[in-house]
Design an enzyme around this catalytic site. Structure first.
Site, PDB file in Angstrom:
ATOM      1  CG  ASP A  64      -1.698  -1.260   1.427  1.00  0.00           C
ATOM      2  OD1 ASP A  64      -2.122  -1.841   0.422  1.00  0.00           O
ATOM      3  OD2 ASP A  64      -1.891  -1.665   2.595  1.00  0.00           O
ATOM      4  CD  GLU A 273      -8.921  -2.866  -1.093  1.00  0.00           C
ATOM      5  OE1 GLU A 273      -9.366  -2.944   0.058  1.00  0.00           O
ATOM      6  OE2 GLU A 273      -8.198  -3.751  -1.583  1.00  0.00           O
TER       7      GLU A 273
HETATM    8  O1  FUB Z   1      -3.177  -3.578   3.459  1.00  0.00           O
HETATM    9  C1  FUB Z   1      -4.474  -3.802   3.919  1.00  0.00           C
HETATM   10  C2  FUB Z   1      -5.460  -3.500   2.850  1.00  0.00           C
HETATM   11  O2  FUB Z   1      -5.216  -4.272   1.688  1.00  0.00           O
HETATM   12  C3  FUB Z   1      -5.446  -2.094   2.346  1.00  0.00           C
HETATM   13  O3  FUB Z   1      -6.018  -1.200   3.239  1.00  0.00           O
HETATM   14  C4  FUB Z   1      -6.152  -2.269   1.069  1.00  0.00           C
HETATM   15  O4  FUB Z   1      -6.073  -1.187   0.195  1.00  0.00           O
HETATM   16  C5  FUB Z   1      -5.504  -3.522   0.537  1.00  0.00           C
HETATM   17  O5  FUB Z   1      -4.305  -3.244  -0.114  1.00  0.00           O
END
Ligand code: FUB
Length: 370
Positions: A64, A273
């Site tokens: 991320d 997301e």
């Molecule tokens: O790293 C945890 C979660 O996985 C992140 O918040 C999302 O965007 C995904 O990458």
């Protein structure tokens, strides 16, 4: 977030035993990305490398990546993936991260410095578990680290911590940002100085639980999936002190080429997301992960709060379930930071990478095959 290996790309076998003790290290480590990362694996059908880029660091797992240029240097604010033995499930419990390490580099392709622990869950008074994807901002001599973590009631909230250094250590505010929820904060400061936070993530990120504006723990994790409008990311302007929302939280609307909002069932285009915002030639580029279809996509608008019109795919699926990125300009070129699972081939143990982002003369982004 959900993790179906059947949806992942073909597994690669890559032995990369990591020094897990080093994961907890608070000391500064210098890593020459080009020299210490495994060589790209040759494709069995030819001599073509299997991966476009190499992991930036290989002695800890990172994911991320939110990249920023501060004082002429690149700083990367990633999640710090760890092995905790939590069983994999649809809520992403196996992403049980506990702290952040900040990385920096003077140049793309140069040495990468790991600055050790910048913030730990134990130092966030309201935190329960799962320190997920962070972002950072700078204003008037202070660096701000924004982070999602579940509170003690197991509800994701977004917090902020401050430091006089881009690499921390950061001190967390005593409470989460009022009115914040879900995951993946991305803070964008416009050319007029106004700052906005984009946030939200479906399924394990709990965004669907806030459909009515109030928290509903029993909301279906994977609905709606029909003809109703897709659930959008959220955006809120930040207060001048960068620590609170200045106004109401709004939904980010993405339109199709006919000007109609994307539908919930359109999972190759709709937001899932990992939101990011950058501005290019006066236009606002809202980019994001499509989650269960594993794409990084983008939409363009004329205002930071949208609406945005869907434009295309930035990056095809990486190895691993999750896709998450940031886009930054450095010395006249644009770069995309992203992650995959080259080092571990485990969806919860990822590694951050960078590659150049190229555009066509009309400003559209050239799709990357990672
Ligand atoms: O790293 C945890 C979660 O996985 C992140 O918040 C999302 O965007 C995904 O990458």
């Amino acid at each position: 977030m959900l993790h179906h290996f059947s949806l992942c790309r073909p597994a690669l076998v890559l032995a990369a035993p990591l020094l897990l003790a080093a994961c907890q290290s608070q000391s500064t480590q210098q890593t020459d990305a080009a020299a210490t990362t495994p060589e790209a694996k040759a494709d069995s059908t030819g001599g073509k490398p299997k991966f476009l880029s190499k992991p930036l660091v290989s002695d800890i797992y990172t994911a991320d990546p939110s990249a920023h240029v501060f004082n002429g240097k690149i700083y990367i604010y990633p999640s710090h993936d760890i092995e905790t033995g939590m069983p994999e499930n649809d809520k992403g419990d196996h992403f049980a991260m506990r702290d952040y390490h900040i990385l920096s580099m003077d140049s793309i392709g140069g040495k990468v410095t790991d600055h050790g622990v910048a913030l730990d869950t134990k130092d966030i008074p309201w935190a329960g578990r799962q320190l997920w994807a962070p972002d950072a901002a700078f204003k008037s001599g202070t660096y701000y680290l924004y982070f999602p973590v579940k509170d003690k009631q197991d509800v994701f909230r977004i917090g902020v911590a401050t430091s006089s250094s881009p690499t921390g250590p950061f001190k967390a505010e005593p409470k989460p940002i009022e009115g914040s929820f879900s995951i993946d904060p991305a803070v964008f400061t416009d050319t007029d100085g106004k700052a906005y936070m984009y946030f939200g993530g479906l399924w394990g990120g709990q965004l669907q639980r806030w459909a009515t504006g109030k928290y509903n723990a029993n909301a279906a994790e994977k609905k709606p999936d029909g003809d109703e409008p897709a659930i959008g990311a959220r955006v809120a302007q930040l207060t001048p002190d960068m620590k609170q929302f200045a106004g109401p939280v709004k939904e980010v609307v993405i339109l199709d080429s006919l000007g109609k909002p994307l539908k919930a069932k359109d999972n190759t285009h709709r937001f899932f997301e990992g939101a990011w915002m950058h501005k290019y030639q006066g236009k606002y580029y809202f980019s994001y992960s499509t989650g269960d279809t594993h794409l990084l996509a983008y939409a363009v608008g004329t205002s930071p709060a949208g609406p945005f019109t869907y434009k295309g795919v930035i990056m095809k699926p990486v190895q691993g379930w999750t896709t998450h990125h940031s886009i930054v300009e450095f010395k006249g070129k644009w770069y995309i930071f992203y992650h995959d699972t080259e080092l571990s081939n485990k969806t919860w143990l990822r590694n951050v990478k960078v590659t150049e982002l190229k555009r066509n003369p009309d400003g559209s982004i050239v799709t990357i095959t990672p």
